[in-house]
Design a protein around this motif. Structure first.
Motif, PDB file in Angstrom:
ATOM      1  N   LYS A  61       0.845  -1.186   0.000  1.00  0.00           N
ATOM      2  CA  LYS A  61       0.000   0.000   0.000  1.00  0.00           C
ATOM      3  C   LYS A  61       0.885   1.242   0.000  1.00  0.00           C
ATOM      4  O   LYS A  61       1.788   1.372   0.826  1.00  0.00           O
ATOM      5  N   ALA A  80       0.172   6.005  -3.983  1.00  0.00           N
ATOM      6  CA  ALA A  80      -0.349   5.868  -5.344  1.00  0.00           C
ATOM      7  C   ALA A  80      -1.368   4.741  -5.465  1.00  0.00           C
ATOM      8  O   ALA A  80      -1.929   4.512  -6.535  1.00  0.00           O
ATOM      9  N   GLY A  81      -1.622   4.035  -4.384  1.00  0.00           N
ATOM     10  CA  GLY A  81      -2.579   2.928  -4.434  1.00  0.00           C
ATOM     11  C   GLY A  81      -1.948   1.612  -4.031  1.00  0.00           C
ATOM     12  O   GLY A  81      -1.006   1.567  -3.236  1.00  0.00           O
ATOM     13  N   ILE A  82      -2.451   0.510  -4.597  1.00  0.00           N
ATOM     14  CA  ILE A  82      -1.978  -0.829  -4.253  1.00  0.00           C
ATOM     15  C   ILE A  82      -1.052  -1.348  -5.355  1.00  0.00           C
ATOM     16  O   ILE A  82      -1.419  -1.360  -6.529  1.00  0.00           O
ATOM     17  N   ASN A  83       0.134  -1.757  -4.962  1.00  0.00           N
ATOM     18  CA  ASN A  83       1.059  -2.402  -5.897  1.00  0.00           C
ATOM     19  C   ASN A  83       1.051  -3.899  -5.637  1.00  0.00           C
ATOM     20  O   ASN A  83       1.271  -4.334  -4.499  1.00  0.00           O
ATOM     21  N   ASP A  88       3.980   3.049   4.523  1.00  0.00           N
ATOM     22  CA  ASP A  88       3.403   2.004   3.673  1.00  0.00           C
ATOM     23  C   ASP A  88       3.150   0.738   4.480  1.00  0.00           C
ATOM     24  O   ASP A  88       3.740   0.521   5.543  1.00  0.00           O
ATOM     25  N   GLU A 147      -7.701  -6.070  -1.235  1.00  0.00           N
ATOM     26  CA  GLU A 147      -7.188  -4.749  -1.596  1.00  0.00           C
ATOM     27  C   GLU A 147      -8.048  -3.637  -0.993  1.00  0.00           C
ATOM     28  O   GLU A 147      -7.529  -2.606  -0.544  1.00  0.00           O
ATOM     29  N   ASP A 148      -9.346  -3.839  -0.978  1.00  0.00           N
ATOM     30  CA  ASP A 148     -10.242  -2.833  -0.408  1.00  0.00           C
ATOM     31  C   ASP A 148      -9.972  -2.651   1.082  1.00  0.00           C
ATOM     32  O   ASP A 148      -9.954  -1.519   1.587  1.00  0.00           O
ATOM     33  N   ARG A 150      -6.667  -0.716   1.496  1.00  0.00           N
ATOM     34  CA  ARG A 150      -6.796   0.723   1.218  1.00  0.00           C
ATOM     35  C   ARG A 150      -7.311   1.479   2.448  1.00  0.00           C
ATOM     36  O   ARG A 150      -6.917   2.615   2.714  1.00  0.00           O
TER      37      ARG A 150
END
Length: 356
Positions: free
Chosen positions: A256, A259-262, A291, A317-318, A321
């Motif tokens: 995390k 820029a979002g999820i990698n 992170d 992923e949700d 976030r």
């Protein structure tokens, strides 16, 4: 002839105990001795069950009133016939309580005989509890006070699990390792114990440690249905860099960031006999302070509810976030997947790190 019948009774899996009218033990067979973990075939009842009662005479102490085995025989005496009761005994190693059915019948006018037909199965259950206790001791501590903070969840679908998480320190850096062995239950537990023993914590390179584990795996000479997927990382706080290597696609890693999820991926086979001399390699990825790095086994993503819907990577992923920390992510993941699935058909393991 007496020796012959004793030999016969020692060979059967049914546990047998014979007492006289004073409830003194006159005979026990091997199955019962193994079950109670004693070598005394005759004597007082407390010699058999190894209770802590210190009364001079067995049966006269305060705890004797609650002795389930004694109460069973007394019930048979009072009824002048058969008696049946489920007796709760403790496991030898970790104190887990196991319920075992005993049936008592009169044997002439002088003796009572009790039999437990499921002695062998109960002994296996007790051994499973012991193995479960040992496996729990292989897990890392719940928190890391010296290195990168982390949190994890470990939910085996059976008494013995096939997932193996580990976190440790090497040269000032935090090392993370997560393995998922093929199969379930006892065989998976044995293979995970091999992985624990075969993983070299002194290797500074994750890929080097994977190559070493793969080399040791070849010595087992197992068939192609046996394999281990794994992910290994090294967190360098000074350079703010993650050094990692993967063995198999079933150990996804997520990072995390602002820029979002990698999703961190690497095409490499599991530790197996598929490609014996495969050369695992290290790759690097930078991170920012704050992170969260997640390692997890495929049991989480592939878990299904009663409708047949999978939990999915998207749900993970949700949750990531929305997470403020590694601990909050693990707590949310555990609560959400438990509510979603109820029961599980695979082991579920995840480790989350708060990167600094």
């Amino acid at each position: 002839m007496r020796r012959f019948f004793r030999t016969v009774l020692d060979k059967i899996p049914t546990a047998v105990i014979v007492v006289d009218q004073k409830l003194r033990v006159r005979f026990t067979n091997r199955a019962l001795l193994d079950f109670f973990g004693t070598q005394k075939r005759k004597g007082e009842m407390r010699d058999l069950i190894s209770c802590d009662e210190r009364a001079k005479v067995c049966g006269t102490g305060e705890r004797c009133r609650e002795c389930q085995l004694r109460r069973l025989f007394l019930s048979a005496q009072n009824n002048k016939g058969a008696a049946f009761r489920r007796i709760v005994v403790n496991a030898k190693e970790n104190g887990a309580r196991i319920t075992c059915p005993f049936r008592v019948s009169p044997m002439g006018k002088k003796y009572l005989v009790a039999m437990m037909e499921s002695a062998h199965e109960a002994e296996i259950t007790r051994e499973l509890y012991t193995a479960q206790s040992i496996q729990q001791k292989l897990l890392p501590p719940p928190h890391n006070w010296n290195g990168t903070p982390y949190s994890y969840m470990y939910i085996p679908c059976r008494a013995i699990g096939g997932d193996l998480p580990d976190v440790y320190q090497l040269e000032g850096d935090t090392m993370g390792f997560l393995a998922d062995v093929s199969g379930k239950g006892i065989s998976a537990g044995m293979l995970s114990a091999f992985v624990k023993a075969g993983w070299n914590k002194s290797d500074s390179s994750p890929s080097q440690a994977l190559r070493g584990l793969n080399s040791k795996f070849q010595e087992l000479n197992l068939d192609e249905s046996n394999y281990v997927t794994a992910a290994a990382i090294r967190i360098d706080k000074t350079a703010r860099q993650i050094r990692y290597s993967l063995a198999g696609h079933n150990a996804p890693m997520l990072l995390k960031s602002g820029a979002g999820i990698n999703e961190i991926e690497m095409n490499a086979p599991p530790v197996s006999n598929w490609i014996p001399d495969f050369g695992y390699e290290d790759q690097f990825i930078s991170y920012h302070k704050g992170d969260i790095l997640v390692m997890m086994t495929d049991g989480i993503i592939e878990s299904k509810n009663q409708k047949g819907e999978i939990f999915s990577l998207e749900r993970v992923e949700d949750l990531l976030r929305k997470a403020e920390s590694a601990e909050s992510f693990i707590e949310s993941l555990k609560a959400t997947i438990t509510s979603f699935c109820g029961t599980f058909s695979d082991d579920l393991t995840a480790i989350a790190f708060d990167l600094q």
